[in-house]
Design an enzyme around this catalytic site. Structure first.
Site, PDB file in Angstrom:
ATOM      1  CG  HIS A 100      -7.696   2.222  -3.611  1.00 43.30           C
ATOM      2  ND1 HIS A 100      -7.976   3.150  -2.635  1.00 43.30           N
ATOM      3  CD2 HIS A 100      -7.614   2.918  -4.761  1.00 43.30           C
ATOM      4  CE1 HIS A 100      -8.036   4.361  -3.184  1.00 43.30           C
ATOM      5  NE2 HIS A 100      -7.824   4.239  -4.463  1.00 43.30           N
ATOM      6  CG  HIS A 132      -4.807  -4.998   1.817  1.00 45.02           C
ATOM      7  ND1 HIS A 132      -4.174  -4.465   2.911  1.00 45.02           N
ATOM      8  CD2 HIS A 132      -3.882  -4.963   0.822  1.00 45.02           C
ATOM      9  CE1 HIS A 132      -2.937  -4.122   2.578  1.00 45.02           C
ATOM     10  NE2 HIS A 132      -2.739  -4.409   1.314  1.00 45.02           N
ATOM     11  CG  HIS A 134      -1.987  -5.815  -3.524  1.00 45.95           C
ATOM     12  ND1 HIS A 134      -2.132  -4.457  -3.753  1.00 45.95           N
ATOM     13  CD2 HIS A 134      -1.661  -5.940  -2.219  1.00 45.95           C
ATOM     14  CE1 HIS A 134      -1.884  -3.801  -2.637  1.00 45.95           C
ATOM     15  NE2 HIS A 134      -1.594  -4.671  -1.686  1.00 45.95           N
ATOM     16  CG  HIS A 157       0.141  -6.946   1.356  1.00 47.11           C
ATOM     17  ND1 HIS A 157       0.171  -5.877   0.485  1.00 47.11           N
ATOM     18  CD2 HIS A 157       1.131  -7.809   0.960  1.00 47.11           C
ATOM     19  CE1 HIS A 157       1.139  -6.092  -0.414  1.00 47.11           C
ATOM     20  NE2 HIS A 157       1.720  -7.237  -0.140  1.00 47.11           N
ATOM     21  CB  THR A 243       2.574  -1.364  -2.110  1.00 46.88           C
ATOM     22  OG1 THR A 243       1.351  -1.939  -1.633  1.00 46.88           O
ATOM     23  CG2 THR A 243       3.756  -2.192  -1.614  1.00 46.88           C
ATOM     24  CB  THR A 244      -1.494   2.326  -1.177  1.00 52.49           C
ATOM     25  OG1 THR A 244      -1.388   2.202   0.252  1.00 52.49           O
ATOM     26  CG2 THR A 244      -1.992   1.020  -1.765  1.00 52.49           C
TER      27      THR A 244
HETATM   28 ZN   LIG Z   1      -1.070  -4.221   0.191  1.00 52.32          ZN
END
Ligand SMILES: [Zn+2]
Length: 307
Positions: A100, A132, A134, A157, A243-244
């Site tokens: 992801h 991580h 995005h 993030h 947000t996951t």
């Molecule tokens: Zn994130």
């Protein structure tokens, strides 16, 4: 329980990294993080999260949102304090393609301290856990939050856990469990020697193209380097969610409105990663959620001389 594929990963991780001497304590933290990731179950970004269930669909304090200056409460919030952010971390660090995102669990400093943040509107002390990213694709931007209707190329993030909770699993069950710092990246064409730490991390991305692959990062790294040279005195802050999946409403968000400029050739490395289906891991951002201003406020902090 761990799935067979996760056991395989952990075994592979142990073997691959055995000769580099990863402290057992750090390996245990990586395993816990990966267990949390697999507990979220299967999900993908085919519909930018619009098909996710549970709290993702029913929650009223979801993230990301559009952060709009005009709609924010501009107030005299105390500054955000960064503790041990400039102390070198124990290395090597491990970066993983978890299907992801590119994820890095952050170890303690060389002196054994866990870097943490407090101040601003944070309800406690929050220890750093992981970082991580995005991102979008060659043709699209990939930030999750928008600032005044504008989205950016990449959003980083930095995830922190309230020290009053033992584990991430426990923290996600409380409204004050987590604090995430959001940093926007804007792609620039010039080469730059700035952002030493971020460049070291992005240099390893070609080694984690495949799902469940890992690479190590050595050298003098500290958490503060992740912030590059951005101004940390001005930011939006609000109560939102992961947000996951499972989109737990456990996050105090702090999103800086100063943008970090980063080389295009480094950002492009993210677009080459692949997910568990061997498809390109691109556009791994969730669509914007309702702010629901009757239920929560968004605050904006401006720099003030006296604080
Ligand atoms: Zn994130």
């Amino acid at each position: 329980m761990f799935s067979p594929s996760l056991w395989f990963l952990l075994t592979a991780l142990g073997c691959t990294l055995a000769f580099i001497e990863i402290p057992e304590e750090y390996l245990a933290e990586i395993r816990e993080d990966q267990a949390g990731e697999s507990a979220a179950g299967e999900y993908n970004y085919d519909n930018q999260g619009d098909d996710w269930q549970g709290t993702c669909a029913t929650g009223e304090k979801q993230s990301p949102i559009d952060l709009i200056f005009q709609d924010s409460k501009v107030s005299s919030i105390s500054r955000l304090r960064f503790n041990y952010y400039n102390q070198s971390l124990r290395t090597p660090l491990v970066i993983t393609n978890n299907g992801h995102t590119a994820n890095m669990v952050l170890p303690v400093t060389r002196d054994g301290h866990r870097p943490y943040i407090n101040g601003a509107l944070l309800p406690g002390d929050f220890e750093v856990q992981s970082v991580h990213f995005h991102w979008g694709s060659r043709d699209s931007k990939g930030s999750e939050h928008a600032i005044n209707f504008e989205r950016y190329d990449v959003e980083m993030h930095i995830v922190h856990k309230n020290t009053r909770y033992e584990t991430m699993a426990e923290a996600t069950q409380h409204w004050d469990g987590l604090a995430v710092l959001g940093v926007m990246f804007k792609s620039v064409n010039r080469l730059t020697t700035q952002h030493y730490g971020l460049n070291k991390i992005f240099n390893q991305l070609p080694r984690i193209v495949e799902y469940q692959s890992n690479a190590t990062i050595t050298g003098q790294l500290n958490v503060g380097q992740l912030l590059g040279n951005i101004v940390t005195g001005q930011f939006y802050t609000y109560n939102g969610s992961l947000t996951t999946p499972d989109c737990a409403e456990a996050v105090t968000w702090t999103v800086f409105d100063d943008i970090l400029e980063f080389p295009h050739r480094q950002i492009a490395k993210l677009w080459n990663l692949r997910d568990s289906r061997r498809k390109p891991l691109i556009n791994n951002y969730r669509s914007l959620q309702d702010t629901n201003p009757g239920i929560r406020d968004v605050y904006y902090r401006v720099i003030q001389d006296s604080i």
